[in-house]
Design a protein around this motif. Structure first.
Motif, PDB file in Angstrom:
ATOM      1  N   HIS A  87       0.759  -1.223   0.146  1.00 56.97           N
ATOM      2  CA  HIS A  87       0.095  -0.003   0.095  1.00 56.97           C
ATOM      3  C   HIS A  87       0.768   1.297  -0.070  1.00 56.97           C
ATOM      4  CE1 HIS A  87      -4.231  -1.590   0.837  1.00 56.97           C
ATOM      5  NE2 HIS A  87      -3.643  -2.581   0.759  1.00 56.97           N
ATOM      6  N   ARG A  88       1.812   1.023   0.762  1.00 60.29           N
ATOM      7  CA  ARG A  88       2.878   2.240   0.806  1.00 60.29           C
ATOM      8  C   ARG A  88       3.470   2.834  -0.593  1.00 60.29           C
ATOM      9  NH1 ARG A  88       5.739   1.291   6.558  1.00 60.29           N
ATOM     10  NH2 ARG A  88       4.293   2.188   7.823  1.00 60.29           N
ATOM     11  N   ALA A  89       3.977   1.450  -1.084  1.00 60.50           N
ATOM     12  CA  ALA A  89       4.388   1.939  -2.642  1.00 60.50           C
ATOM     13  C   ALA A  89       3.293   2.297  -3.678  1.00 60.50           C
ATOM     14  CB  ALA A  89       4.837   0.495  -2.929  1.00 60.50           C
ATOM     15  N   VAL A  90       2.246   2.040  -3.641  1.00 63.15           N
ATOM     16  CA  VAL A  90       1.144   2.184  -4.410  1.00 63.15           C
ATOM     17  C   VAL A  90       0.903   3.670  -3.927  1.00 63.15           C
ATOM     18  CG1 VAL A  90      -1.072   2.531  -5.162  1.00 63.15           C
ATOM     19  CG2 VAL A  90       0.193   0.287  -5.111  1.00 63.15           C
ATOM     20  N   ASN A  91       0.756   4.027  -2.894  1.00 68.96           N
ATOM     21  CA  ASN A  91       0.308   5.415  -2.372  1.00 68.96           C
ATOM     22  C   ASN A  91       1.729   6.440  -2.710  1.00 68.96           C
ATOM     23  OD1 ASN A  91      -2.125   5.170  -1.232  1.00 68.96           O
ATOM     24  ND2 ASN A  91      -1.333   4.555   0.831  1.00 68.96           N
ATOM     25  N   LEU A 120      -8.530   6.431  -2.011  1.00 67.15           N
ATOM     26  CA  LEU A 120      -7.860   5.389  -2.843  1.00 67.15           C
ATOM     27  C   LEU A 120      -7.987   4.147  -2.000  1.00 67.15           C
ATOM     28  CD1 LEU A 120      -5.929   4.646  -5.415  1.00 67.15           C
ATOM     29  CD2 LEU A 120      -4.243   5.327  -4.030  1.00 67.15           C
ATOM     30  N   ALA A 121      -8.484   3.026  -2.532  1.00 59.86           N
ATOM     31  CA  ALA A 121      -8.535   1.743  -2.207  1.00 59.86           C
ATOM     32  C   ALA A 121      -7.747   0.830  -2.876  1.00 59.86           C
ATOM     33  CB  ALA A 121      -9.915   1.028  -2.204  1.00 59.86           C
ATOM     34  N   VAL A 122      -6.760  -0.002  -2.271  1.00 57.92           N
ATOM     35  CA  VAL A 122      -5.685  -0.502  -2.962  1.00 57.92           C
ATOM     36  C   VAL A 122      -5.893  -2.091  -2.613  1.00 57.92           C
ATOM     37  CG1 VAL A 122      -3.137  -1.027  -3.067  1.00 57.92           C
ATOM     38  CG2 VAL A 122      -4.051   1.321  -2.888  1.00 57.92           C
ATOM     39  N   GLU A 123      -5.960  -3.000  -3.609  1.00 61.76           N
ATOM     40  CA  GLU A 123      -6.119  -4.645  -3.540  1.00 61.76           C
ATOM     41  C   GLU A 123      -4.851  -4.670  -4.295  1.00 61.76           C
ATOM     42  OE1 GLU A 123      -9.823  -6.149  -4.340  1.00 61.76           O
ATOM     43  OE2 GLU A 123     -10.697  -4.099  -3.995  1.00 61.76           O
ATOM     44  N   ALA A 124      -3.425  -5.064  -3.662  1.00 63.03           N
ATOM     45  CA  ALA A 124      -2.349  -5.540  -4.249  1.00 63.03           C
ATOM     46  C   ALA A 124      -1.925  -6.963  -3.811  1.00 63.03           C
ATOM     47  CB  ALA A 124      -1.486  -4.663  -3.667  1.00 63.03           C
TER      48      ALA A 124
END
Length: 93
Positions: free
Chosen positions: A62-66, A80-84
């Motif tokens: 999540h930190r990487a995407v953010n 921002l919702a993240v499903e990684a």
């Protein structure tokens, strides 16, 4: 270029995903705040499978995407919702 398109381009260039889906969920949030009408690109969901996430915790993913999408968040993206996931990991989508 739309917010959705910029998010997709940024993630493709930086994370080389095997799968990527960017979903505009703004219409579901109309009225949550006075300036959120549901017509803009304010709420996005990112579903991404990338080798870059192998061996990383959910928080690190999540930190990487953010971090990559910080310019969009700074420019007004409200949520921002993240499903990684890494390749081979189970997803619900």
């Amino acid at each position: 270029m739309t917010v959705r398109a910029r998010i997709e381009a940024t993630l493709r260039v930086n994370l080389s995903p095997d799968r990527l889906e960017v979903i505009d969920e703004s219409q579901h949030h109309a009225g949550h705040q006075p300036d959120i009408t549901g017509t803009g690109e304010t709420h996005m969901r990112v579903r991404i499978v990338s080798p870059a996430f192998a061996g990383k915790s959910r928080l690190d993913r999540h930190r990487a995407v953010n971090a990559l999408l910080k310019p969009e968040l700074d420019a007004g993206l409200h949520a921002l919702a993240v499903e990684a996931a890494a390749p081979g990991e189970a997803t619900r989508w």
